[in-house]
Design a protein around this motif. Sequence first.
Motif, PDB file in Angstrom:
ATOM      1  N   PHE A 200       0.098   2.056  -0.840  1.00  0.00           N
ATOM      2  CA  PHE A 200      -0.319   0.783  -1.438  1.00  0.00           C
ATOM      3  C   PHE A 200       0.780  -0.271  -1.288  1.00  0.00           C
ATOM      4  O   PHE A 200       0.506  -1.437  -0.996  1.00  0.00           O
ATOM      5  CB  PHE A 200      -0.677   0.965  -2.910  1.00  0.00           C
ATOM      6  N   CYS A 201       2.022   0.129  -1.498  1.00  0.00           N
ATOM      7  CA  CYS A 201       3.134  -0.818  -1.349  1.00  0.00           C
ATOM      8  C   CYS A 201       3.209  -1.364   0.067  1.00  0.00           C
ATOM      9  O   CYS A 201       3.435  -2.571   0.275  1.00  0.00           O
ATOM     10  CB  CYS A 201       4.458  -0.148  -1.703  1.00  0.00           C
ATOM     11  N   GLU A 202       3.019  -0.490   1.035  1.00  0.00           N
ATOM     12  CA  GLU A 202       3.053  -0.927   2.425  1.00  0.00           C
ATOM     13  C   GLU A 202       1.860  -1.830   2.742  1.00  0.00           C
ATOM     14  O   GLU A 202       1.999  -2.840   3.432  1.00  0.00           O
ATOM     15  CB  GLU A 202       3.079   0.290   3.350  1.00  0.00           C
ATOM     16  N   GLU A 203       0.690  -1.478   2.206  1.00  0.00           N
ATOM     17  CA  GLU A 203      -0.496  -2.300   2.425  1.00  0.00           C
ATOM     18  C   GLU A 203      -0.317  -3.694   1.831  1.00  0.00           C
ATOM     19  O   GLU A 203      -0.716  -4.696   2.433  1.00  0.00           O
ATOM     20  CB  GLU A 203      -1.721  -1.625   1.798  1.00  0.00           C
ATOM     21  N   TYR A 204       0.285  -3.766   0.644  1.00  0.00           N
ATOM     22  CA  TYR A 204       0.481  -5.053  -0.030  1.00  0.00           C
ATOM     23  C   TYR A 204       1.765  -5.755   0.415  1.00  0.00           C
ATOM     24  O   TYR A 204       2.119  -6.792  -0.124  1.00  0.00           O
ATOM     25  CB  TYR A 204       0.520  -4.849  -1.550  1.00  0.00           C
ATOM     26  N   GLN A 205       2.467  -5.184   1.393  1.00  0.00           N
ATOM     27  CA  GLN A 205       3.698  -5.757   1.953  1.00  0.00           C
ATOM     28  C   GLN A 205       4.791  -5.934   0.891  1.00  0.00           C
ATOM     29  O   GLN A 205       5.449  -6.962   0.812  1.00  0.00           O
ATOM     30  CB  GLN A 205       3.404  -7.097   2.641  1.00  0.00           C
ATOM     31  N   LEU A 206       4.961  -4.892   0.113  1.00  0.00           N
ATOM     32  CA  LEU A 206       5.939  -4.916  -0.971  1.00  0.00           C
ATOM     33  C   LEU A 206       6.999  -3.831  -0.828  1.00  0.00           C
ATOM     34  O   LEU A 206       7.829  -3.669  -1.719  1.00  0.00           O
ATOM     35  CB  LEU A 206       5.226  -4.726  -2.326  1.00  0.00           C
TER      36      LEU A 206
END
Length: 435
Positions: A200-206
Amino acid sequence: MNRKDWLASLAVDATPTIEDCIEQLGATFPLLYQYKETEQDPQWHAEGDVYIHTGMVLSELYVLLSNEASHITGESRQALILGALLHDIAKPMTTRRKEVKGVERVVATGHEAMGRSYVAHRLLNLELSYSVVDSVMGLVGEHHMPKLLVIKQMGAGEYWKLARKASMELLYWLEVADMKGRICEDLNEQLDLLAQFRLFCEEYQLWKEHKPLLQLAADMAPHLVGLDETTKDMVFARTMRDFEEGDISTFEEGIARTYSYRQGFSEVYVLYGPSGSGKSTWIERFGPECEVISLDELRAEINGDRSNQANIGKILNTARERLKTYLRAKKRVIWDATNLREDFRSLICRIAFDYHAFVTMVVFHKSENQLFVDNKNRSYPVPEMVLRSQLDQLEWPVPEEAHRYWVIDHQGNTIKQSGSFKRNNCDKTTGSINN
């Protein structure tokens, strides 16, 4: 090895044991001495007490740092090791037995936030950069969140909030070590939740920085030309907050929502800081044109003595009514008090939000040692036992309590900002812990 060199070695290749860590840092964080006496629930921690668990977490972290996480070096490595050592630092204060569904369990409710508050001013006693101090505080205060966000199926906005308080990547590695550094029946399921958190972090660019905030500032920049810096911050911070709350999905919506405020809005600066933090000095420099509501001055006005704690209800009611009067007149207001408790701060912030004011939390971050020294040199020092009580009971503020969040150091300089358009628009190298 002296403490300064020992701390520096964490940034290179050191792998100290739990015993080494306590020997070096026990005087700064006395709760470390209570790790062996602090039990844990056998279902989730069959390995035993907090001392055993923390030692296992450190060992697992060193394995990760030599393999999958070998790219984490320098200050990030230093912060991660200290975060692992201190992530359960408040368990000695919060652990108790509680009956849950007819079964007696061992719980430590709220140890994460309490741990962040405990280490906040003590970390500054050490030979660390502020970015490391800030990062360790984020790891300690938010280490429960990665799995929780996945379990509760939270949306992107909650991930945005978390990324403003802690490095998502360091949180992930800390929690992998935290899970592997225990004996429990559902280890694979727990690690799977963390794997989902990373996706999720990678998907949200975080993952490594808060890219959405940088993009938001870039998208908004052409629409904010000609506005003063405070108005730009107001538009940016309100839009950011609306994204996090799930109220909007595009930056255009955020811009549209702020048009009605641009012709005039009140500003409220809610100060946080134990006695001797430098609040009065900062007010003199920052706010000569602001209306100042000082609880100390109101005590002097109503009780005849700023140290007299009587008539607290009358004092607070008078302060709140003055605040509302200033808000109706769209004034700039400084709420000057220690504001060490979250419920005290939230009451003032809610009033300001209700009047559509732009709210800035001003956090004075000074080392524990310096606070005691500076308190003695104040015009109105408080007894040392009062200051000690403040440090033991404070609740550290977090960015989402206000629109904008400033951290002020012992020299009165702003060393961290959140909710600032200029910082996010200009500083492209800023990582998530400093947004």
